[in-house]
Design an enzyme around this catalytic site. Sequence first.
Site, short mmCIF file in Angstrom:
data_model
loop_
_atom_site.label_atom_id
_atom_site.label_comp_id
_atom_site.label_asym_id
_atom_site.label_seq_id
_atom_site.Cartn_x
_atom_site.Cartn_y
_atom_site.Cartn_z
N CYS A 139 -3.54 0.69 -0.55
CA CYS A 139 -2.53 1.37 -1.36
C CYS A 139 -2.59 2.86 -1.13
O CYS A 139 -1.58 3.51 -0.89
CB CYS A 139 -2.79 1.14 -2.84
SG CYS A 139 -2.88 -0.54 -3.31
N VAL A 143 0.35 5.18 0.32
CA VAL A 143 1.09 6.11 -0.55
C VAL A 143 1.04 7.51 0.04
O VAL A 143 2.04 8.23 0.07
CB VAL A 143 0.52 6.08 -1.98
CG1 VAL A 143 1.15 7.19 -2.82
CG2 VAL A 143 0.76 4.74 -2.63
#
Lengths: 494, 424
Positions: A139, A143
């Site tokens: 993640c 991101v």
Amino acid sequence: MINQIINQVSEVPLEGITYKKLRPGKKPLTPEYIPPPPELVPAAKRAVCIDPSRTCMPFGAMWATLGVHRAIPFVQGAQGCTTYVRYTFSRVFREPASIASASFHEDAAVFGGRKNLVRGIRNLVCRYKPELIAIVTTCSSEVIGDDIQSFLAEALEMMEEEFGPEVLDLTRFVVVHTPSFAGSHVEGYNRAAKEFLKALSRRSGQPSEDLYFIPGFLMPGDLRELKHLLELMGVSFHVLFDISDTLDCPLVGMPNRIPYYPPGGTRVEEFVRAGDARAIFALSPDAGAAGAKWLSRRYQVPAFVLPMPLGVGNTDRLLKTVSEISGRPIPEAVRWERGILLDAMADTLHYTMMKRVALAGDPDFVAAATRFVCELGMIPTYILVGTKSASAAEEIWKTCEEYNCQPVLMNGSDQFEWEYALKQDPPDLILGHSRCVNISREIRVPLVRFGFPVYDRIGYQREPIVGYRGGERFLARIVNAILDHHYPDDRTHQ
Amino acid sequence: MNACGNQGCMPWRVKPCGQASEPGGMTQRSCVYFGARYVLGPVREAVHLVHGPVGCTYYGAMVRGEARDLCGTALTEREIVFGGLDRLRKALREVWSLYPRARGAFLYATCSSGLIGEDLAGLARQAEREFGRRVVAINCPGFAGKSQAEGHALAYQALLDLVRPLPRYRYPTVNLVGEYNVAGEAREIRRLLEKLGVRVHTVLTGDTSWSEIETLARAHLNLLFCGSTARRFVSELRQRLGIPYLKVSFYGLSATGASLRRIGEVLGLSSTRVEALIREEEAGVLARIRPWLRIFDQRRALVVLGAGRLGPLSRMLRELGFEVLGVASVFGSPEDHREAAPFSDFLTDDPGDDEFERALAVLRPDLVITNAREQWRAVKLGFPTLSFPQERRRGPYAGYQGFTNFVLSLARVLSAPVWGLLGL
């Protein structure tokens, strides 16, 4: 007096006193149990997810990587993304799992993970000398928007400067993008299957007769059973992401060379030659089909996406396809094993017929197991597919139409919704993973463990459930659970 | 290729503690969120809500090998792009009817929510006004520190805000702080203290609840078990509310005896009563462990563990006749290293898997003590291994009964016939 007491004793039925009769007040739950408001029970209507039956995407990519010989996943993220996963592997397999972390700290969150990747790859190559490194994103790196390919190019350039150009031949690299918010571990495996083939496979122009298999989350015992069947068929084959000899290895003492690497795993050359394959099979439609389809598009290798070979029909389907594509007949030895499974099914039909069963787990496992329990004459009631899957739903509805049953399918839901349904309408049996223990204890329904993860019982990773012999073992597990639970007194068993 | 990784015959490069892990070094350290869950996981009467993708909710539900209640917002791509606060607000509205007994909520940040800049603290304040229940946001994205230690600190900081000033109980009462009740250790400690007439108000955080934390100030004394996670918490409590604290350890006979005596002194208990208890318990333990002590003599142990247990565990091993060959912490603090230093020549922090294997190859210990993740590596290489935190069925290792359990566990590990069957 005595007569009175004797008259009060109810007659013991021929099959003995069942557990249900021994426990008259069935539905104890806990006295302080407060039911949730009904409008919040379906997961689709909630923002909050309680007890998900799926985990994060990098996990699947790491699983696939650990099935490759001398391969190390390098997780481009914070340390927890590695540690939690290592913990899960060590619980399920009781084996060491080498997974490296890019150790993201605050500076990485601000400036990006370039430095972490460049230094991490260098450290990994010179300290562990792996044959392959799979860079698995998380993640955080997704991101931030890390440009992994250019970081990798930079890392290689710097290593070439430091150690000379031969260092580039030591290690192959695969990049798998797995942001957890975009899917579950099943999708992570799927993406890894595609990326590995994309990065490694070539076509030499000399077609081979080899069949390739992408197993999905099959356990070491399942993979061995699969290989056994293929050996009986007499075909030459390769199993990609073969964890059977990397996550289930003998204890041999101190090796001659450290760091320790498990002896097994799919070799990089096997991936390279995949472009020449006669055919490629994905045995889990949701975990691996992307790889098979990519190979078929790129090199025109025929791809077959089949349900997991669990139970009679699914195994038949695999073997018929293998037989057709290789031109080899199904040998007598395989028919023998099939006969033994059928014999076991006929022997135990009184225990299995019309038993109501609830299922939970990963889509491929649950879809295949639904067909198997239907073959046993059981009635699936509530089916939880942990990761939302169109193919699993289609397969389950097809099975249910064939066997004429109408279960409730919770596709991509969480265990909270499924467990609530089970509390209202307890089945006779639960087929699920280790995280179904709570509901099994609470409603006092036996749990047959299968799929991922099973960590609270020993040896399940070695005991196959696929193929005919695996089906027979799985059937025995199911029947024994029913016997232990509904007929606790062995003396009443005829 | 000699430029890196060649350390001659030293088992490992000696690293001071407190440094960030080298990327790609195969560290055993975990993330800040892990640390926060480690401390807060067992707190009852609380909603535990993770604001992040589903993986963090899945893994975080398992704390020290035991399943704990946890729910999450299961963020998807959509929320990562457009922001997840709406979903979180909706989730916060729902949890109160799903967990009707909760007095408040802990809100955990993750890497994703941290990076997209979600303001959890602001939302928590808003939710408190709306629902009239405490919502405590813990800013613990995984990358926000070098290891789980920062998460422990954040978690205790969150607990500190819950404590209210209250009058003391009339009878002598203590809190156990930094005691995580592994396999029921708090029960054994409670048993010993109750024999001395000391009541235990709560066990942070092994056996505690929201309301017990709020009323924690009613106790007279905080007993500090794990200094590396909870020392700041107890010293803050001393400053703010005047509750004194005492560093104790219940690992091993000498440490348990010394701790009981100190507790007796501070609380003004009769020393004859304390001595009688120690004598009675020690006699029981010594009678039970005597048959096993023979097999421990001069055996050589290697200890690779998190942080706070290093010193107490090394002392325990020394007491039993072991020689401690090397000690490594995973995320140790200077205090942990000071505690462990007298017991071993090789002391380091954060060894990678290769360094761990090299240490095994060079030192050839008779016993390896390590954590649940790394135990299988040592087992695979043929070393008798004991893992921490121990499973529930092995029983507590703290206190007197715990010491007996520890000795029995060691005896099982060392005298298992399997190690003798290795060669063919």
